[in-house]
Design a protein around this motif. Structure first.
Motif, PDB file in Angstrom:
ATOM      1  N   LEU A  83       0.838  -1.204   0.000  1.00 40.22           N
ATOM      2  CA  LEU A  83       0.000   0.000   0.000  1.00 40.22           C
ATOM      3  C   LEU A  83       0.874   1.255   0.000  1.00 40.22           C
ATOM      4  CD1 LEU A  83      -2.926   1.315   0.620  1.00 40.22           C
ATOM      5  CD2 LEU A  83      -2.057   1.491   2.949  1.00 40.22           C
ATOM      6  N   CYS A 117       0.324   5.576  -0.280  1.00 43.73           N
ATOM      7  CA  CYS A 117      -0.693   6.616  -0.332  1.00 43.73           C
ATOM      8  C   CYS A 117      -0.044   7.969  -0.540  1.00 43.73           C
ATOM      9  CB  CYS A 117      -1.517   6.646   0.952  1.00 43.73           C
ATOM     10  SG  CYS A 117      -2.460   5.136   1.227  1.00 43.73           S
ATOM     11  N   GLN A 162      -0.996  12.327  -0.534  1.00 41.89           N
ATOM     12  CA  GLN A 162      -1.984  13.371  -0.243  1.00 41.89           C
ATOM     13  C   GLN A 162      -2.212  14.229  -1.480  1.00 41.89           C
ATOM     14  OE1 GLN A 162      -1.972  15.693   3.306  1.00 41.89           O
ATOM     15  NE2 GLN A 162      -0.491  14.371   4.298  1.00 41.89           N
ATOM     16  N   VAL A 198      -5.103  10.134  -0.307  1.00 40.45           N
ATOM     17  CA  VAL A 198      -5.612  10.294   1.058  1.00 40.45           C
ATOM     18  C   VAL A 198      -6.081  11.723   1.303  1.00 40.45           C
ATOM     19  CG1 VAL A 198      -4.548   8.261   2.102  1.00 40.45           C
ATOM     20  CG2 VAL A 198      -3.189  10.323   1.881  1.00 40.45           C
ATOM     21  N   HIS A 252      -6.644  12.999   4.981  1.00 41.27           N
ATOM     22  CA  HIS A 252      -5.435  13.508   5.632  1.00 41.27           C
ATOM     23  C   HIS A 252      -5.171  14.965   5.273  1.00 41.27           C
ATOM     24  CE1 HIS A 252      -4.203   9.303   6.572  1.00 41.27           C
ATOM     25  NE2 HIS A 252      -3.627   9.907   7.575  1.00 41.27           N
ATOM     26  N   TYR A 293      -3.600  12.218  13.453  1.00 36.00           N
ATOM     27  CA  TYR A 293      -3.247  11.818  12.085  1.00 36.00           C
ATOM     28  C   TYR A 293      -2.686  10.387  11.985  1.00 36.00           C
ATOM     29  CZ  TYR A 293      -0.564  12.711   7.655  1.00 36.00           C
ATOM     30  OH  TYR A 293      -0.012  12.663   6.402  1.00 36.00           O
ATOM     31  N   GLN A 337      -3.803   7.131   9.594  1.00 38.19           N
ATOM     32  CA  GLN A 337      -2.852   6.432   8.719  1.00 38.19           C
ATOM     33  C   GLN A 337      -2.784   4.943   9.077  1.00 38.19           C
ATOM     34  OE1 GLN A 337       0.757   8.556   8.025  1.00 38.19           O
ATOM     35  NE2 GLN A 337       1.753   6.863   6.976  1.00 38.19           N
ATOM     36  N   ASP A 371      -5.685   3.324   7.495  1.00 41.92           N
ATOM     37  CA  ASP A 371      -5.446   3.133   6.050  1.00 41.92           C
ATOM     38  C   ASP A 371      -4.689   1.833   5.810  1.00 41.92           C
ATOM     39  OD1 ASP A 371      -6.322   5.773   5.835  1.00 41.92           O
ATOM     40  OD2 ASP A 371      -4.300   6.602   5.529  1.00 41.92           O
ATOM     41  N   ILE A 372      -3.681   1.639   6.629  1.00 38.40           N
ATOM     42  CA  ILE A 372      -2.755   0.536   6.381  1.00 38.40           C
ATOM     43  C   ILE A 372      -3.371  -0.817   6.755  1.00 38.40           C
ATOM     44  CG2 ILE A 372      -0.525  -0.456   7.047  1.00 38.40           C
ATOM     45  CD1 ILE A 372       0.481   2.494   7.389  1.00 38.40           C
ATOM     46  N   VAL A 377       4.605  -1.367   3.325  1.00 36.92           N
ATOM     47  CA  VAL A 377       4.284   0.029   3.071  1.00 36.92           C
ATOM     48  C   VAL A 377       5.594   0.749   2.704  1.00 36.92           C
ATOM     49  CG1 VAL A 377       3.199   2.106   4.017  1.00 36.92           C
ATOM     50  CG2 VAL A 377       2.507  -0.146   4.860  1.00 36.92           C
ATOM     51  N   VAL A 417       7.854   3.620   2.264  1.00 38.52           N
ATOM     52  CA  VAL A 417       7.823   5.010   2.727  1.00 38.52           C
ATOM     53  C   VAL A 417       9.231   5.587   2.834  1.00 38.52           C
ATOM     54  CG1 VAL A 417       5.662   5.066   4.041  1.00 38.52           C
ATOM     55  CG2 VAL A 417       7.713   4.151   5.118  1.00 38.52           C
ATOM     56  N   GLN A 435       8.258   9.048   7.060  1.00 35.10           N
ATOM     57  CA  GLN A 435       7.016   8.341   7.391  1.00 35.10           C
ATOM     58  C   GLN A 435       7.249   7.024   8.137  1.00 35.10           C
ATOM     59  OE1 GLN A 435       3.815   9.387   7.021  1.00 35.10           O
ATOM     60  NE2 GLN A 435       4.762  11.333   6.472  1.00 35.10           N
ATOM     61  N   HIS A 460       5.498   6.612  11.424  1.00 35.86           N
ATOM     62  CA  HIS A 460       4.055   6.367  11.323  1.00 35.86           C
ATOM     63  C   HIS A 460       3.746   4.896  11.017  1.00 35.86           C
ATOM     64  CE1 HIS A 460       3.072  10.876  10.465  1.00 35.86           C
ATOM     65  NE2 HIS A 460       3.281  10.639  11.743  1.00 35.86           N
TER      66      HIS A 460
HETATM   67  N1  TRP Z   1       1.309  10.417   5.852  1.00 40.77           N
HETATM   68  C1  TRP Z   1       1.688  10.100   4.493  1.00 40.77           C
HETATM   69  C2  TRP Z   1       2.474  11.292   3.921  1.00 40.77           C
HETATM   70  O1  TRP Z   1       2.303  12.393   4.361  1.00 40.77           O
HETATM   71  C3  TRP Z   1       0.509   9.823   3.629  1.00 40.77           C
HETATM   72  C4  TRP Z   1      -0.235   8.611   4.060  1.00 40.77           C
HETATM   73  C5  TRP Z   1      -1.462   8.571   4.627  1.00 40.77           C
HETATM   74  C6  TRP Z   1       0.197   7.266   3.904  1.00 40.77           C
HETATM   75  N2  TRP Z   1      -1.854   7.288   4.824  1.00 40.77           N
HETATM   76  C7  TRP Z   1      -0.862   6.458   4.403  1.00 40.77           C
HETATM   77  C8  TRP Z   1       1.346   6.670   3.388  1.00 40.77           C
HETATM   78  C9  TRP Z   1      -0.767   5.071   4.401  1.00 40.77           C
HETATM   79  C10 TRP Z   1       1.433   5.269   3.385  1.00 40.77           C
HETATM   80  C11 TRP Z   1       0.386   4.498   3.887  1.00 40.77           C
HETATM   81  O2  TRP Z   1       3.225  11.083   2.987  1.00 40.77           O
END
Ligand code: TRP
Length: 328
Positions: A5, A7, A9, A40, A43, A127, A131, A134-135, A143, A145, A149, A152
């Motif tokens: 996954l 994502c 913004q 997303v 977010h 936040y 997230q 989402d995951i 994921v 990133v 990130q 997170h």
């Molecule tokens: N927080 C991430 C960013 O700012 C965006 C994001 C939101 C995200 N949900 C996610 C990234 C889930 C990976 C998986 O880039």
């Protein structure tokens, strides 16, 4: 098959750094894993308040993802707010993470410090719970990133482990992975900083949908140095090395091989500009078609939402059952 996954913004216009650094790899990787890609938009409500903007950015970003090559029959491309399960599971995540854990999030500390004295939405604090939702909603194994990130994804793991411990095995425990290396594109005017929307002006920034003549001009004006030797050396020659990296990303030849072909800055600048224009030409054409046909875009997003919803609703149901909420 591994479920992956990613994502993004929907904030503003996509530039060359976003494309070569990340989006191009989404397309390249879509056949290697079961790829889910979320726009997303919920977010981005932590940063955007004026009405209409998020939706406008979302449709443009969706058009960009399809224009850069995500195939709706291969990857699942969806808009977060279209899948209600995100906000529903978010509450469950908020009750599974502690105030202390959220207080340690570096991104929250940075962003709230920048907005000191201004309105800081509680959503900026919670936040990571959204997230996490989402995951885990998509049973994501991986994921991809950047470093900013990782924390997170770590907190998502902690939340998922805690939930499974409290209520029984429910969520797949995800892991953060390093994305397939993309090109690191620097600002054309300030080649020691990453190309980014927060740069001072936009002379150093190349947007994906800029007019070809404007793109060529920006490359011709790219900052270099007072020597005249073309050589790949990120430390000593950041401007020239950035051009070589960009040209390399466009042609597939290595930056060192390309450096050998040039003895002057001028031709390197114009060839890089031309190569970027050629690389972007089909993307720009496809984007123009897509953005002119909002009904078709909406269709593609409905197709993605339908696929995403099947997975998300099953996960939410599993979580509600594990908690033992009274069935409706
Ligand atoms: N927080 C991430 C960013 O700012 C965006 C994001 C939101 C995200 N949900 C996610 C990234 C889930 C990976 C998986 O880039």
């Amino acid at each position: 098959m591994t479920r992956v996954l990613s994502c993004i913004q929907p904030t503003g216009d996509v530039h060359l750094g976003n494309y070569l650094g990340a989006l191009r790899n989404w397309t390249l990787g879509q056949h290697d894993a079961d790829a889910f890609h979320g726009i997303v938009d919920l977010h981005s409500l932590t940063a955007i308040e004026a009405p209409g903007i998020i939706g406008e950015n979302t449709i443009k970003l969706a058009a960009t993802l399809f224009a850069t090559g995500l195939d709706p029959d291969v990857a699942t491309v969806f808009v977060q707010s279209h899948i209600f399960e995100h906000s529903q599971l978010c509450w469950v995540m908020e009750c599974t993470v502690s105030f202390g854990e959220l207080s340690r999030m570096v991104q929250f500390k940075d962003k709230s410090a920048k907005r000191e004295g201004e309105f800081i939405p509680a959503g900026l604090f919670t936040y990571p719970a959204l997230q996490a939702a989402d995951i885990v909603l998509y049973d994501a194994d991986e994921v991809p990133v950047g470093d900013d990130q990782r924390q997170h994804v770590e907190i998502t793991r902690d939340i998922a482990v805690r939930f499974n411990h409290r209520f029984g095995e429910t969520f797949v425990i995800p892991k953060a992975v390093t994305p397939r290396a993309g090109a690191r594109v620097m600002d054309l005017q300030e080649p020691t900083s990453k190309m980014s929307k927060s740069s001072a002006g936009d002379a150093g920034l190349v947007y994906l949908y800029e007019d070809p003549a404007a793109i060529v001009k920006k490359f011709k004006r790219a900052v270099t140095d007072s020597e005249s030797e073309v050589r790949y050396d990120r430390e000593a020659k950041p401007g020239i090395s950035n051009l070589l990296d960009i040209l390399s990303a466009c042609t597939g030849d290595s930056a060192e091989t390309l450096a050998d072909k040039y003895s002057q800055y001028g031709p390197l600048k114009s060839d890089t500009g031309e190569a970027v224009v050629e690389m972007l030409r089909p993307i720009q054409a496809r984007y123009a078609e897509l953005i002119a046909d909002k009904a078709e875009l909406a269709n593609l997003l409905r197709q993605g939402a339908a696929k995403a919803r099947v997975v998300a609703s099953a996960t939410l149901e599993r979580a509600y059952n594990a908690i033992g909420f009274l069935p409706a």
